[in-house]
Design a protein around this motif. Sequence first.
Motif, PDB file in Angstrom:
ATOM      1  N   ARG A   1       0.821  -1.217   0.000  1.00  0.00           N
ATOM      2  CA  ARG A   1       0.000   0.000   0.000  1.00  0.00           C
ATOM      3  C   ARG A   1       0.853   1.264   0.000  1.00  0.00           C
ATOM      4  O   ARG A   1       0.444   2.284  -0.559  1.00  0.00           O
ATOM      5  N   SER A  13      -7.654  -5.329   5.371  1.00  0.00           N
ATOM      6  CA  SER A  13      -7.005  -6.234   4.416  1.00  0.00           C
ATOM      7  C   SER A  13      -8.028  -6.891   3.512  1.00  0.00           C
ATOM      8  O   SER A  13      -9.112  -7.288   3.944  1.00  0.00           O
ATOM      9  N   ASN A  27      -6.435 -13.792   8.790  1.00  0.00           N
ATOM     10  CA  ASN A  27      -5.372 -12.832   8.533  1.00  0.00           C
ATOM     11  C   ASN A  27      -4.268 -12.929   9.592  1.00  0.00           C
ATOM     12  O   ASN A  27      -3.562 -11.963   9.848  1.00  0.00           O
ATOM     13  N   TYR A  51       4.199 -12.520   1.295  1.00  0.00           N
ATOM     14  CA  TYR A  51       3.508 -12.141   2.528  1.00  0.00           C
ATOM     15  C   TYR A  51       3.995 -12.946   3.731  1.00  0.00           C
ATOM     16  O   TYR A  51       4.454 -12.368   4.721  1.00  0.00           O
TER      17      TYR A  51
END
Length: 239
Positions: A1, A13, A27, A51
């Motif tokens: 972002r 998210s 998450n 990630y």
Amino acid sequence: RMPLGQSLFWPPSRCPSCSTPIAFWWNIPVLSWVLLAGKCRQCRSSISFQYPLIELITGFSLMGLTYFWLQNQAIISLPLAIAYAYLVIVTIPIIVIDFKHYLIPDAVTYPGILLGIGLSFIPGDLNPLWSLLGSLISGGLLWGVGFAASRVLKKEAMGLGDVKLIAMCGAFFGWQTALLGLALASFFGTVAGISMIAFRLLNQQRHIPFGPFICFGVIIAVPWGASLLNWYWALMSAG
């Protein structure tokens, strides 16, 4: 972002493919990615391994820093520990973003400068005046070098993101440590540049971002700067 200038907090998210919001129980760092087999629960598109990898690196970095501080808290002040932890943690997104976008987000450096000046009000290594001077001197020097180089080369030679980053380091650790880190960064960057040229990985259309080298230089300079300087002067004296 951050490279897109988007908020880190809103909207929550969501899947990068279908934009479906991700519930907080899906998450959880690393664990959710593993349980979902690296795919979005809604559209089943793949979610990059970047990630969980960054989450793992961040987690292990925090664990290592916490353990080191607990073992040495008698000789390491709390402001220094917080400042060093902040630098180490933000180094991770800086590496990814600067190599991909040649950008160091203000969302990292501006809060860091304010944090560094704020921490200087806690009794420790720097007082507020030295923290402010550290930010101004280190940032101002790098800006001056970049400005002079731009005039000589007739093109931009130094991004303002690098200037803000070294200014943040100066606010955290003082101008002496920041400038030593900058010297180390220049050395590391030169070695990396020569190596990439040798392997034909560097050309006029591609350059090496300097931000990650600044981070590594200062990360090394904070705990080992005095030892490195003593070794260097001893080497010069022997020569």
